[in-house]
Design a protein around this motif. Structure first.
Motif, PDB file in Angstrom:
ATOM      1  N   LYS A  47       0.816   4.461  -3.221  1.00  0.00           N
ATOM      2  CA  LYS A  47      -0.180   5.307  -2.568  1.00  0.00           C
ATOM      3  C   LYS A  47      -1.235   5.818  -3.543  1.00  0.00           C
ATOM      4  O   LYS A  47      -2.410   5.930  -3.192  1.00  0.00           O
ATOM      5  CB  LYS A  47       0.506   6.488  -1.878  1.00  0.00           C
ATOM      6  CG  LYS A  47       1.283   6.105  -0.635  1.00  0.00           C
ATOM      7  CD  LYS A  47       1.821   7.337   0.074  1.00  0.00           C
ATOM      8  CE  LYS A  47       2.537   6.953   1.364  1.00  0.00           C
ATOM      9  NZ  LYS A  47       3.066   8.132   2.078  1.00  0.00           N
ATOM     10  N   THR A  48      -0.818   6.136  -4.776  1.00  0.00           N
ATOM     11  CA  THR A  48      -1.787   6.676  -5.725  1.00  0.00           C
ATOM     12  C   THR A  48      -2.878   5.669  -6.055  1.00  0.00           C
ATOM     13  O   THR A  48      -4.013   6.051  -6.357  1.00  0.00           O
ATOM     14  CB  THR A  48      -1.078   7.094  -7.028  1.00  0.00           C
ATOM     15  OG1 THR A  48      -0.333   5.979  -7.538  1.00  0.00           O
ATOM     16  CG2 THR A  48      -0.127   8.253  -6.777  1.00  0.00           C
TER      17      THR A  48
ATOM     18  N   THR B  32      -7.384   6.351   9.182  1.00  0.00           N
ATOM     19  CA  THR B  32      -6.143   5.672   9.587  1.00  0.00           C
ATOM     20  C   THR B  32      -6.422   4.687  10.714  1.00  0.00           C
ATOM     21  O   THR B  32      -5.927   3.554  10.711  1.00  0.00           O
ATOM     22  CB  THR B  32      -5.092   6.702  10.035  1.00  0.00           C
ATOM     23  OG1 THR B  32      -4.858   7.630   8.968  1.00  0.00           O
ATOM     24  CG2 THR B  32      -3.781   6.022  10.398  1.00  0.00           C
TER      25      THR B  32
ATOM     26  N   TYR C 289     -17.150   9.312   0.481  1.00  0.00           N
ATOM     27  CA  TYR C 289     -16.164  10.236  -0.087  1.00  0.00           C
ATOM     28  C   TYR C 289     -16.799  11.461  -0.740  1.00  0.00           C
ATOM     29  O   TYR C 289     -16.274  12.571  -0.649  1.00  0.00           O
ATOM     30  CB  TYR C 289     -15.311   9.519  -1.135  1.00  0.00           C
ATOM     31  CG  TYR C 289     -14.304   8.552  -0.561  1.00  0.00           C
ATOM     32  CD1 TYR C 289     -13.279   8.986   0.275  1.00  0.00           C
ATOM     33  CD2 TYR C 289     -14.370   7.202  -0.867  1.00  0.00           C
ATOM     34  CE1 TYR C 289     -12.349   8.094   0.799  1.00  0.00           C
ATOM     35  CE2 TYR C 289     -13.446   6.300  -0.350  1.00  0.00           C
ATOM     36  CZ  TYR C 289     -12.435   6.761   0.477  1.00  0.00           C
ATOM     37  OH  TYR C 289     -11.522   5.869   0.986  1.00  0.00           O
TER      38      TYR C 289
ATOM     39  N   TRP D 268       0.833  -1.201   0.000  1.00  0.00           N
ATOM     40  CA  TRP D 268       0.000   0.000   0.000  1.00  0.00           C
ATOM     41  C   TRP D 268       0.870   1.255   0.000  1.00  0.00           C
ATOM     42  O   TRP D 268       0.601   2.205  -0.738  1.00  0.00           O
ATOM     43  CB  TRP D 268      -0.916   0.012   1.229  1.00  0.00           C
ATOM     44  CG  TRP D 268      -2.005  -1.013   1.247  1.00  0.00           C
ATOM     45  CD1 TRP D 268      -1.948  -2.281   0.736  1.00  0.00           C
ATOM     46  CD2 TRP D 268      -3.301  -0.872   1.800  1.00  0.00           C
ATOM     47  NE1 TRP D 268      -3.125  -2.936   0.944  1.00  0.00           N
ATOM     48  CE2 TRP D 268      -3.978  -2.108   1.600  1.00  0.00           C
ATOM     49  CE3 TRP D 268      -3.965   0.147   2.459  1.00  0.00           C
ATOM     50  CZ2 TRP D 268      -5.286  -2.318   2.024  1.00  0.00           C
ATOM     51  CZ3 TRP D 268      -5.265  -0.051   2.896  1.00  0.00           C
ATOM     52  CH2 TRP D 268      -5.920  -1.266   2.676  1.00  0.00           C
ATOM     53  N   LYS D 269       1.900   1.264   0.836  1.00  0.00           N
ATOM     54  CA  LYS D 269       2.752   2.453   0.963  1.00  0.00           C
ATOM     55  C   LYS D 269       3.530   2.736  -0.319  1.00  0.00           C
ATOM     56  O   LYS D 269       3.782   3.890  -0.659  1.00  0.00           O
ATOM     57  CB  LYS D 269       3.719   2.278   2.143  1.00  0.00           C
ATOM     58  CG  LYS D 269       3.045   2.365   3.502  1.00  0.00           C
ATOM     59  CD  LYS D 269       4.053   2.463   4.634  1.00  0.00           C
ATOM     60  CE  LYS D 269       4.867   1.194   4.779  1.00  0.00           C
ATOM     61  NZ  LYS D 269       5.770   1.260   5.954  1.00  0.00           N
TER      62      LYS D 269
ATOM     63  N   GLY E  18      -6.523  11.810  -0.300  1.00  0.00           N
ATOM     64  CA  GLY E  18      -5.470  11.904   0.698  1.00  0.00           C
ATOM     65  C   GLY E  18      -5.510  10.868   1.800  1.00  0.00           C
ATOM     66  O   GLY E  18      -4.732  10.954   2.752  1.00  0.00           O
ATOM     67  N   GLU E  19      -6.398   9.874   1.707  1.00  0.00           N
ATOM     68  CA  GLU E  19      -6.428   8.837   2.728  1.00  0.00           C
ATOM     69  C   GLU E  19      -6.552   7.463   2.076  1.00  0.00           C
ATOM     70  O   GLU E  19      -7.069   7.328   0.965  1.00  0.00           O
ATOM     71  CB  GLU E  19      -7.580   9.056   3.718  1.00  0.00           C
ATOM     72  CG  GLU E  19      -8.957   9.010   3.105  1.00  0.00           C
ATOM     73  CD  GLU E  19     -10.062   9.296   4.122  1.00  0.00           C
ATOM     74  OE1 GLU E  19     -11.084   8.589   4.091  1.00  0.00           O
ATOM     75  OE2 GLU E  19      -9.903  10.229   4.934  1.00  0.00           O
ATOM     76  N   TYR E  20      -6.023   6.465   2.773  1.00  0.00           N
ATOM     77  CA  TYR E  20      -6.074   5.109   2.243  1.00  0.00           C
ATOM     78  C   TYR E  20      -7.516   4.619   2.179  1.00  0.00           C
ATOM     79  O   TYR E  20      -8.323   4.894   3.062  1.00  0.00           O
ATOM     80  CB  TYR E  20      -5.251   4.157   3.108  1.00  0.00           C
ATOM     81  CG  TYR E  20      -3.761   4.310   2.930  1.00  0.00           C
ATOM     82  CD1 TYR E  20      -3.131   3.832   1.788  1.00  0.00           C
ATOM     83  CD2 TYR E  20      -2.985   4.939   3.904  1.00  0.00           C
ATOM     84  CE1 TYR E  20      -1.754   3.968   1.622  1.00  0.00           C
ATOM     85  CE2 TYR E  20      -1.621   5.084   3.742  1.00  0.00           C
ATOM     86  CZ  TYR E  20      -1.005   4.598   2.596  1.00  0.00           C
ATOM     87  OH  TYR E  20       0.352   4.739   2.428  1.00  0.00           O
ATOM     88  N   GLN E  21      -7.799   3.871   1.116  1.00  0.00           N
ATOM     89  CA  GLN E  21      -9.123   3.277   0.991  1.00  0.00           C
ATOM     90  C   GLN E  21      -9.220   2.020   1.844  1.00  0.00           C
ATOM     91  O   GLN E  21      -8.220   1.397   2.190  1.00  0.00           O
ATOM     92  CB  GLN E  21      -9.404   2.923  -0.463  1.00  0.00           C
ATOM     93  CG  GLN E  21      -9.516   4.142  -1.360  1.00  0.00           C
ATOM     94  CD  GLN E  21     -10.273   3.826  -2.619  1.00  0.00           C
ATOM     95  OE1 GLN E  21     -11.502   3.866  -2.648  1.00  0.00           O
ATOM     96  NE2 GLN E  21      -9.556   3.478  -3.662  1.00  0.00           N
TER      97      GLN E  21
ATOM     98  N   GLN F 253      -4.973   5.263  -2.386  1.00  0.00           N
ATOM     99  CA  GLN F 253      -5.507   6.419  -1.682  1.00  0.00           C
ATOM    100  C   GLN F 253      -6.522   7.166  -2.526  1.00  0.00           C
ATOM    101  O   GLN F 253      -6.470   7.160  -3.757  1.00  0.00           O
ATOM    102  CB  GLN F 253      -4.378   7.379  -1.284  1.00  0.00           C
ATOM    103  CG  GLN F 253      -3.519   6.893  -0.141  1.00  0.00           C
ATOM    104  CD  GLN F 253      -2.556   7.958   0.360  1.00  0.00           C
ATOM    105  OE1 GLN F 253      -2.333   8.982  -0.290  1.00  0.00           O
ATOM    106  NE2 GLN F 253      -1.965   7.729   1.522  1.00  0.00           N
TER     107      GLN F 253
END
Length: 717
Positions: free
Chosen positions: A52-53, A122, A444, A48-49, A59-62, A56
């Motif tokens: 990120k695109t 998070t 969202y 995931w890291k 601006g936050e992880y799905q 996310q």
């Protein structure tokens, strides 16, 4: 009289377990098992890291699955202090009722987020992996109470947290109740078992804890009250009937009867509804032709693959749990609900497979205990070695599958779809699309939706799918505008007036195909023929037309995307025969990419279609089409083909249809019924209609259409 021994075994091959060293070693082992459980569920985050695109949005992880957004939306409302039991953006326009008491998972996430000053998304990503690891200490202490030694108990704890399905459904990003559902079921059995076995006043502490655990479980998994109530009532009833001795027999059985009646009151309707859902039948006229993978029964082979991934271990686990139940006798009844849930995947849906984790783990733990009980015949060093071997086999059977088979969360595939809706629809719009995007759009984009991932009967899904499957663009648009204004309440008014559901949709298919003026004439003619058109507030044809063609309906945008074409669930449900319950026509929609026109051929790497004959060569096999439609960007070119002699089947023409968008090289082979639907006509051919205004057409990824429909102004009459 000697006190009856309630232990499973009296033999113990280990040194004295009150030894400080043994105690601390077992604590250390349990701690390492908990850390290992967390690691197994966390390890995907490295992917995931790095991407990120892809993972996310805004601006936050799905989240890891769609249902996570249901709990995340509630957690956000709880944190903001605006939670109530009606979600207005869900199931527009009537809204969806949610529990008065918010789910404990959402409350917990909101509280941690506020205390730690951490974004709630998070917290939601990481919280389940820590909660799921709590199964290990619970299994350990339950096994100890069943008189397993520490090594056997630790072995059971290890196997409880490496069960494949339990790991998958509780890994990072899966903000769902599954992480604690398994734990609460077993915890209730453990606490009421303690209440039954103890003979001191301390037993009442466990009784209170059992009741508290049951209440917390209810607030945790309030969408499955039947499981919650049964997990509490059954072990409590076993404790009262067989183990709780009192002179006040009448009082005891009165309390028991009251508990059972309360259980029936809370669970009767839900159990009946669940079995109706499993059977594929419905108590309403609406069929349920939607396939729900979680409710499909699983094969025995698949069950093994998704739990221990080892036939040897699985058989050992079964032997262990059967031997344990035989030894426990009546006390085995405390495990009845965990056992029933563990085997439920074989006949009631694979979503229950995760409940097998603790039961199978206890089974393998008891196998180890049997080895220790045979210490007079089997040297202790051999037993240690066999225990280590079993652990190695267990971990190696699942570890690689867990850590090396990364599966991208389904929700993460929707980033481009959410971005499109965010960029090309107004902030106050409602979005008409398939159910799987519902929760994400609400969370969202704060836009209204009409269906989401919550289980429902066929009615809601039929309303959602009908406009996609209708064979008239005007009917689709006018139905959307009507439902957007009046919702289910409006449909009920129609059913009462037009004598039932089937007749109502027959009438709507006629009325919504007309403009308001012609529809008014149609109603007047029906009224003159003796058809009654009266309700409490609607008396005249003019009032009815204003009701059917609302003027002030909120803007609605129809959203079609590629994934919808891969399941055809909208066709199966929306094109259902309301009399027989069967889908009308074949739900076939086979897509082709990278198509190019070369002379008379439409080709890609796997197929070619001859535009003069309608014959496709598909992997060196012939396929025959009855018609071909080509969208050039400006016009639609159509061709029909005569029936070849070799296909003459008593006059029946079962050939398919081929349609494609020449500009983007995308097309599909489909059944003739599928080709007539609104979705196919908009998605592939972009048929011009006054009822649908194109907003953003990015074929084949997605299309956004503004629904215009017809409006009727009663003030001008």
């Amino acid at each position: 009289m000697a006190k009856k021994n309630t232990n499973v075994t009296t033999e113990n091959a280990l040194p004295k377990e009150n030894s400080i060293n043994i105690l601390w070693l077992s604590r250390l082992g349990l701690g390492l098992i908990i850390l290992f459980a967390i690691f197994l569920r966390y390890e995907d985050f490295s992917v995931w890291k790095k991407n990120k695109t892809a993972f996310q949005f805004q601006g936050e992880y799905q989240m890891g699955n769609f249902d996570s957004y249901y709990y995340l939306e509630i957690a956000k409302e709880v944190q903001n202090g605006d939670y109530d039991n009606l979600q207005e953006k869900s199931r527009v326009p009537n809204g969806k009722e949610v529990p008065i008491i918010p789910p404990l998972l959402s409350v917990l996430a909101a509280s941690i987020s506020s205390i730690m000053n951490t974004p709630i998304a998070t917290v939601a990503i990481f919280l389940p992996i820590f909660l799921a690891s709590l199964l290990a200490p619970l299994v350990f202490f339950f096994c100890r109470r069943l008189n397993f030694n520490r090594v056997a108990s630790l072995t059971a704890a290890v196997f409880s947290i490496i069960s494949l399905t339990y790991v998958v459904r509780t890994r990072i990003g899966v903000f769902d109740t599954d992480c604690m559902n398994v734990i609460f079921v077993l915890l209730n059995s453990y606490l009421f078992y303690q209440f039954a076995m103890l003979e001191t006043k301390k037993r009442y502490t466990y009784l209170i804890l059992g009741i508290l655990s049951s209440f917390l479980f209810y607030t945790w998994w309030n969408t499955a009250t039947s499981v919650v109530v049964l997990s509490a009532i059954v072990p409590l009833a076993v404790a009262l009937v067989f183990f709780y001795k009192t002179r006040k027999v009448l009082l005891k059985y009165s309390v028991l009867a009251l508990i059972i009646l309360v259980g029936i009151y809370f669970t009767g309707d839900q159990i009946a509804s669940y079995f109706t859902l499993l059977s594929g039948t419905t108590t309403t006229v609406f069929p349920n032709n939607m396939s729900v993978a979680e409710l499909d029964a699983t094969s025995f082979t698949y069950f093994i693959e998704q739990t221990s991934n080892s036939t040897f271990l699985f058989i050992s686990m079964l032997i262990g749990i059967v031997a344990l139940c035989w030894k426990l006798k009546l006390r085995a009844l405390f495990l009845s609900i965990p056992l029933l849930l563990a085997i439920a995947p074989l006949f009631a849906g694979n979503r229950f497979m995760l409940f097998s984790a603790p039961i199978l783990a206890i089974g393998i733990g008891y196998c180890i205990q049997i080895l220790y009980n045979l210490h007079k015949r089997v040297p202790i060093k051999v037993t240690y070695g066999l225990t280590l071997l079993v652990l190695i086999i267990g971990i190696s059977s699942t570890y690689k599958k867990i850590t090396h088979n990364f599966v991208k969360p389904a929700a993460a595939d929707n980033v481009h779809l959410l971005s499109a809706l965010d960029n090309f629809t107004p902030t106050d719009a409602n979005i008409w699309t398939e159910w799987d995007l519902g929760y994400q759009i609400q969370y969202y984009l704060d836009r209204g939706t009409y269906a989401d991932g919550e289980f429902s009967d066929g009615e809601l899904y039929f309303y959602n799918a009908f406009p996609f499957a209708a064979n008239n663009l005007a009917v689709s648009a006018n139905f959307i505008r009507f439902y957007n204004k009046h919702g289910i309440k409006g449909m009920k008014t129609l059913y009462t007036t037009f004598s039932g559901v089937e007749n109502t949709f027959n009438i709507l298919n006629s009325l919504f195909a007309l403009d308001p003026a012609d529809a008014e004439k149609w109603l007047i003619a029906k009224q003159q023929q003796g058809t009654s058109l009266t309700s409490d507030k609607l008396k005249t044809p003019q009032q009815w037309i204003a009701f059917l063609f609302p003027k002030d309906a909120k803007d609605v945008y129809l959203f079609i995307h590629y994934k919808m074409t891969q399941t055809a669930a909208w066709f199966k449900q929306g094109n259902s025969d309301l009399k027989t319950g069967k889908t009308k026509g074949l739900p076939l929609f086979l897509t082709f990419n990278a198509l190019k026109e070369q002379g008379n051929l439409i080709k890609n790497h796997q197929s070619s279609v001859d535009q003069t004959t309608g014959i496709m060569k598909y992997f060196n096999q012939k396929r025959y089409f009855r018609s071909l439609a080509t969208f050039t960007g400006d016009t639609i070119k159509r061709r029909s083909f005569a029936m070849p002699r070799e296909l003459n089947n008593g006059g029946k023409d079962n050939r398919f249809v081929f349609q494609w968008d020449q500009r983007v090289g995308f097309g599909a082979a489909m059944s003739k019924e599928m080709a007539q639907t609104t979705l196919a006509r908009l998605y592939l051919l972009q048929e011009k209609s006054p009822h649908f205004k194109p907003v953003m057409l990015n074929t084949p990824q997605y299309q956004i259409w503004k629904v215009t429909g017809n409006a009727y102004d009663i003030d001008n009459k």
